[in-house]
Design an enzyme around this catalytic site. Structure first.
Site, PDB file in Angstrom:
ATOM      1  CB  SER A 189      -0.814   0.010   1.371  1.00 15.01           C
ATOM      2  OG  SER A 189      -1.469   1.177   1.429  1.00 15.01           O
ATOM      3  CE1 TYR A 202      -3.969  -2.498   5.398  1.00 14.10           C
ATOM      4  CE2 TYR A 202      -3.271  -0.232   5.098  1.00 14.10           C
ATOM      5  CZ  TYR A 202      -3.626  -1.508   4.560  1.00 14.10           C
ATOM      6  OH  TYR A 202      -3.759  -1.488   3.325  1.00 14.10           O
TER       7      TYR A 202
END
Ligand code: NAD
Ligand code: MG
Length: 297
Positions: A189, A202
């Site tokens: 990401s 995360y």
């Protein structure tokens, strides 16, 4: 209906605005998102780039994984579709699209934080589609927390196990079975480089996925197995409304990118196909950023 083949302005190619708050419980369902995300269902055109390939896709029921699974099937691959049991409805839609493409779909519901289950996916592919030579690790867990005090050990562990351990377990189990030419595509990401203050656990995993992939890529290249990474920016998927972002962030979701909009999952599929196919034969340990123009290292 837009597609990825017509010459047009990418600023306005897909939904341009923000999104209404629409919190969902659990992993969330694509079926309940409004506007309905575009996973390429009516548009993706295969050109035989994965003919005869045997693919395992995690998180294949919705979002980016669904878009990748549809594209893989239309490129000629049989696909094992891993998802959580509560996502059966989404997963069945994907299985139907894979079968409509003339390929075999095997549903593999189960929780990737369970080591035995994660490892069993390799056997499911060997038995269910007769082999394994393409793994797209797309499943992921993202839960925002504004204060570090609010991240429970349970959440921290679950994020790490879903995003890192499962990837490790699947790859370790698969390698002895992967023939030369096989490809592994992992999912990081923009959070891997530009961590948000409310995504501590995360973002840590998304950096970790890049490091793990670059290490594995060098180790597995001599065996003819290529490992690469896709690093998406903001994409319209259930992950974001099922606790990935605070409700109030949805109005602005994607608006901060240079293209000024969120991506649709369909826009990620070609990156997975490229890295999965022999077209990318000399691309090893690379991170392909699909993020609307946010600068990356
Ligand atoms: P999504 O909710 O559609 O997909 C995530 C999937 O992960 C779920 O469908 C679910 O099947 C799976 N999953 C989660 N926990 C699991 C578990 N314990 N066991 C088995 N499966 C589990 O959302 P998405 O945005 O398409 O996410 C796919 C990947 O893309 C994730 O790795 C995410 O981190 C990454 N990503 C998403 C965005 C974004 O903006 N949507 C941005 C960057 C990266
Ligand atoms: Mg899902």
């Amino acid at each position: 209906m837009s597609d990825q083949y017509t010459f047009q302005d990418p600023v306005t190619q897909y939904h341009t605005g923000g999104f209404e708050a629409q919190p969902q419980d659990g992993p969330g369902l694509a079926a309940d998102l409004g506007p309905h995300p575009d996973h390429g269902e009516s548009t993706y055109r295969g050109t035989g780039r994965l003919t005869g390939r045997k693919a395992l896709v995690t998180g294949a029921d919705s979002g980016i994984g669904r878009a990748a699974a549809i594209a893989f099937a239309r490129e000629g691959a049989d696909v094992v579709l891993n998802h959580l049991p509560e996502e059966q409805e989404d997963a069945e839609q994907v299985a139907r699209l894979v079968r409509d493409a003339g390929r075999t779909a095997v549903l593999a519901p189960g929780d990737l934080t369970d080591e035995a289950f994660a490892r069993s996916l390799v056997r499911t592919a060997l038995d269910g589609i007769g082999g394994l030579d393409l793994i797209a690790n797309v499943a992921g867990k993202q839960q925002h927390a504004e204060d570090v005090a609010d991240i429970t050990t349970a959440q921290f562990d679950e994020t790490i196990r879903t995003n890192l351990n499962a990837l490790f377990w699947i790859v370790q189990e698969a390698v002895p079975h992967l023939p030369p030419g096989s490809t592994i595509v992992n999912t990081s990401s923009v959070q891997g480089y530009q961590p948000s203050p409310n995504l501590v656990d995360y973002a840590t995993t998304k950096s970790g996925i890049i490091a793990m992939s670059k290490a594995l890529a060098q180790q597995l290249a001599p065996k003819g197995i290529r490992v690469n990474v896709v690093a998406p920016g903001p994409v319209w998927t259930p992950l974001q409304v099922a606790g990935g972002q605070p409700d109030e962030a949805m109005a602005e979701f994607g608006q901060q990118t240079p293209l000024g909009r969120a991506a649709q999952p369909a826009e990620l599929a070609p990156a997975y196909v490229f890295l999965a196919s022999p077209e990318s034969s000399y691309v090893v340990g690379e991170v392909l950023n699909v993020n609307g123009g946010m600068p990356t290292p």
